[in-house]
Design a protein around this motif. Structure first.
Motif, PDB file in Angstrom:
ATOM      1  N   UNK A 243       0.798  -1.232   0.000  1.00  0.00           N
ATOM      2  CA  UNK A 243       0.000   0.000   0.000  1.00  0.00           C
ATOM      3  C   UNK A 243       0.825   1.273   0.000  1.00  0.00           C
ATOM      4  N   UNK A 244       2.073   1.217   0.506  1.00  0.00           N
ATOM      5  CA  UNK A 244       2.886   2.427   0.641  1.00  0.00           C
ATOM      6  C   UNK A 244       2.565   3.230   1.884  1.00  0.00           C
ATOM      7  N   UNK A 364       8.875   9.659 -10.366  1.00  0.00           N
ATOM      8  CA  UNK A 364       8.253   8.516 -11.045  1.00  0.00           C
ATOM      9  C   UNK A 364       6.858   8.234 -10.485  1.00  0.00           C
ATOM     10  N   UNK A 365       6.673   8.403  -9.167  1.00  0.00           N
ATOM     11  CA  UNK A 365       5.346   8.183  -8.577  1.00  0.00           C
ATOM     12  C   UNK A 365       4.337   9.173  -9.138  1.00  0.00           C
ATOM     13  N   UNK A 366       4.726  10.454  -9.171  1.00  0.00           N
ATOM     14  CA  UNK A 366       3.810  11.476  -9.690  1.00  0.00           C
ATOM     15  C   UNK A 366       3.496  11.238 -11.167  1.00  0.00           C
ATOM     16  N   UNK A 367       4.522  10.886 -11.926  1.00  0.00           N
ATOM     17  CA  UNK A 367       4.328  10.683 -13.361  1.00  0.00           C
ATOM     18  C   UNK A 367       3.421   9.483 -13.630  1.00  0.00           C
ATOM     19  N   UNK A 368       3.637   8.393 -12.885  1.00  0.00           N
ATOM     20  CA  UNK A 368       2.820   7.206 -13.116  1.00  0.00           C
ATOM     21  C   UNK A 368       1.370   7.461 -12.721  1.00  0.00           C
ATOM     22  N   UNK A 369       1.156   8.150 -11.607  1.00  0.00           N
ATOM     23  CA  UNK A 369      -0.217   8.465 -11.186  1.00  0.00           C
ATOM     24  C   UNK A 369      -0.926   9.289 -12.242  1.00  0.00           C
ATOM     25  N   UNK A 387       8.711   2.713  -4.010  1.00  0.00           N
ATOM     26  CA  UNK A 387       8.452   2.600  -5.448  1.00  0.00           C
ATOM     27  C   UNK A 387       7.141   1.908  -5.785  1.00  0.00           C
ATOM     28  N   UNK A 388       6.233   1.802  -4.814  1.00  0.00           N
ATOM     29  CA  UNK A 388       4.945   1.177  -5.087  1.00  0.00           C
ATOM     30  C   UNK A 388       3.802   2.176  -5.104  1.00  0.00           C
ATOM     31  N   UNK A 389       2.849   1.933  -5.996  1.00  0.00           N
ATOM     32  CA  UNK A 389       1.544   2.590  -5.976  1.00  0.00           C
ATOM     33  C   UNK A 389       0.492   1.500  -5.917  1.00  0.00           C
ATOM     34  N   UNK A 390      -0.325   1.542  -4.877  1.00  0.00           N
ATOM     35  CA  UNK A 390      -1.437   0.605  -4.712  1.00  0.00           C
ATOM     36  C   UNK A 390      -2.672   1.298  -5.273  1.00  0.00           C
ATOM     37  N   UNK A 391      -3.157   0.805  -6.405  1.00  0.00           N
ATOM     38  CA  UNK A 391      -4.146   1.548  -7.175  1.00  0.00           C
ATOM     39  C   UNK A 391      -5.458   0.797  -7.313  1.00  0.00           C
ATOM     40  N   UNK A 392      -6.542   1.562  -7.229  1.00  0.00           N
ATOM     41  CA  UNK A 392      -7.880   1.009  -7.411  1.00  0.00           C
ATOM     42  C   UNK A 392      -8.284   1.136  -8.881  1.00  0.00           C
ATOM     43  N   UNK A 430      -0.943  -3.442  -7.902  1.00  0.00           N
ATOM     44  CA  UNK A 430       0.244  -2.774  -7.370  1.00  0.00           C
ATOM     45  C   UNK A 430       1.199  -2.485  -8.515  1.00  0.00           C
ATOM     46  N   UNK A 431       1.575  -1.210  -8.630  1.00  0.00           N
ATOM     47  CA  UNK A 431       2.521  -0.795  -9.667  1.00  0.00           C
ATOM     48  C   UNK A 431       3.865  -0.456  -9.048  1.00  0.00           C
ATOM     49  N   UNK A 432       4.931  -0.956  -9.673  1.00  0.00           N
ATOM     50  CA  UNK A 432       6.292  -0.535  -9.355  1.00  0.00           C
ATOM     51  C   UNK A 432       6.611   0.618 -10.304  1.00  0.00           C
ATOM     52  N   UNK A 433       6.638   1.838  -9.772  1.00  0.00           N
ATOM     53  CA  UNK A 433       6.748   3.011 -10.642  1.00  0.00           C
ATOM     54  C   UNK A 433       8.087   3.055 -11.369  1.00  0.00           C
ATOM     55  N   UNK A 434       9.130   2.465 -10.768  1.00  0.00           N
ATOM     56  CA  UNK A 434      10.442   2.462 -11.413  1.00  0.00           C
ATOM     57  C   UNK A 434      10.466   1.540 -12.626  1.00  0.00           C
ATOM     58  N   UNK A 435       9.557   0.560 -12.655  1.00  0.00           N
ATOM     59  CA  UNK A 435       9.498  -0.398 -13.759  1.00  0.00           C
ATOM     60  C   UNK A 435       8.359  -0.086 -14.724  1.00  0.00           C
ATOM     61  N   UNK A 436       7.727   1.074 -14.571  1.00  0.00           N
ATOM     62  CA  UNK A 436       6.517   1.379 -15.352  1.00  0.00           C
ATOM     63  C   UNK A 436       6.703   2.522 -16.340  1.00  0.00           C
TER      64      UNK A 436
END
Length: 460
Positions: A243-244, A364-369, A387-392, A430-436
């Protein structure tokens, strides 16, 4: 003939390899030597093998069947569970995108410092290169860790710290030491999916407690402890996976009080501590290692190829854990790994590496969101670090279904229910923003969701 073809097509036998003798292969196959002679002669006629007078039969360099990459690679038809995500991430070829994996890209790691450390190791004494590791692990790395703990305000003696082969092995040792089959273990819901996989191997009952933005839901936590009487609770306090979220001081105090009242031992997995912009509440600091065990490793910050973990606990527990490590691994972690890590940590560049990494991950978190927003995919919260985003997902989308479809397009996703004991996270990824960062990640998501940008978006 089929048995030899299979060995060659799978590359168990490669060009130049000698085939088994006629007599030994006849015994293996349960046939007569004349049958093997005929099979070898037919394969030679096909050009797959060649005879050498007085020496036997050898695999030829031409006429080989193609390597069956689909069979050698990860299978897609397994149940979408913790092992599915792990195998897809670990076994996929380099062309596969892995926004669902749990590590940073190789070019984000301090590779120059690692190479300097390896050159230094090449000149070290022979014992480091050839001997088993001592039971407690490298003295130099343990001294560095004790110093880092002291900077946090956690004063430990050397008897309260040991090194392990990895963070996963550290948890495994603790489970071997404290648990018996049939015991109950409490985890967060959702939690790091390999906690579930590892605990399943120990044949224990796994119970989940809902996780909130400030830590476990304490009303549920207290209820579960009263009813289930768990032996152990495993959690991340800082930058919780997936979840971060970060444990609040208020929740930490209440959690420790409840644990004390029910004689509960806590394992605090502190693997993400160096990704925090500022230190947060730690159960270990508040408890002083009376009923909290801290574990950690360096795979997320330095190298997943150079494995080493640690365990900080009561001195009497460390003694028991050391015996278990000798029984299962015969000694501590590799001296090559521990001396390399020690060299990098003490080299002066690690702090700068982590500062740059935190800044890079924040971007990277802001960009991926922002890239997910048009698809109606929104973060449950925006983490302080990591480096995680837990997304709905938008209403009506199932993350396991998306993951199955995406892997066919060479994108590995991490669907929500692999993290959930109660199987109530099917609408999360769950997204790994560094790998996205590759645009194909969002493009594949859009296709497998089967909707126009913004369709089905939820305001939650």
């Amino acid at each position: 003939m089929a048995a030899i073809r299979l060995k060659v097509s799978s590359r168990a036998l490669v060009p130049g390899d000698r085939l088994p003798s006629i007599r030994s292969f006849a015994a293996t196959m349960g046939v007569s030597p004349s049958t093997v002679v005929e099979a070898y002669d037919r394969l030679a006629a096909e050009g797959l093998i060649r005879p050498r007078r007085g020496s036997g039969f050898y695999v030829a360099g031409t006429g080989l069947p193609p390597l069956a990459l689909a069979e050698a690679g990860p299978r897609h038809d397994w149940a979408v569970d913790p092992f599915w995500v792990s195998r897809q991430s670990l076994d996929s070829d380099p062309t596969v995108l892995k926004p669902g994996c749990g590590w940073l890209p190789a070019d984000w790691m301090p590779n120059s410092a690692l190479r300097r450390g390896l050159r230094k190791l090449a000149r070290t004494e022979d014992a480091v290169l050839a001997d088993y590791g001592s039971t407690r692990g490298s003295p130099s790395l343990r001294r560095l860790l004790l110093g880092r703990f002291a900077d946090e305000g956690l004063e430990l003696s050397s008897e309260q710290l040991m090194l392990a082969s990895s963070g996963t092995q550290a948890i495994d040792l603790v489970c071997r030491f404290l648990l018996s089959p049939g015991d109950t273990v409490l985890v967060d819901d959702p939690c790091y999916f390999n906690f579930r996989a590892l605990l399943r191997a120990h044949q224990v009952k796994i119970v989940g407690v809902p996780y909130t933005i400030t830590g476990p839901d304490m009303t549920s936590f207290e209820s579960v402890l009263a009813v289930e009487r768990p032996r152990l609770y495993i959690t991340n306090s800082a930058l919780h996976n997936p979840t971060g979220a970060t444990l609040s001081p208020q929740t930490a105090y209440r959690l420790l009080s409840t644990a004390s009242a029910h004689d509960l031992t806590i394992v605090e997995d502190d693997i993400f501590t160096d990704f925090e912009p500022e230190p947060s509440a730690r159960l270990t600091l508040l408890d002083g290692l009376r009923r909290v065990i801290r574990i950690g490793s360096f795979s997320k910050t330095l190298s997943a190829s150079v494995r080493c973990g640690y365990i900080a606990a009561r001195a009497d527990w460390i003694e028991g854990l050391l015996d278990l490590q000798v029984a299962t691994c015969f000694g501590g972690p590799s001296p090559v790994a521990t001396e390399l890590i020690s060299s990098v940590l003490s080299g002066g560049g690690y702090r700068k590496h982590m500062e740059e990494l935190r800044q890079r991950l924040a971007q990277a978190r802001r960009k991926m969101a922002s890239r997910l927003e048009p698809l109606g995919i929104r973060p449950w919260l925006m983490p302080r670090g990591g480096f995680y985003l837990w997304c709905r997902l938008p209403e009506g989308q199932d993350s396991a279904t998306l993951a199955r479809s995406a892997v066919e397009e060479k994108v590995v996703l991490a669907p929500g229910n692999v993290f959930s004991v109660s199987q109530t996270a099917s609408s999360f990824l769950r997204f790994n923003v560094a790998q996205s960062g590759d645009p194909r990640v969002v493009a594949v998501l859009k296709r497998v969701m089967g909707s126009r940008p913004g369709a089905g978006a939820s305001g939650d």
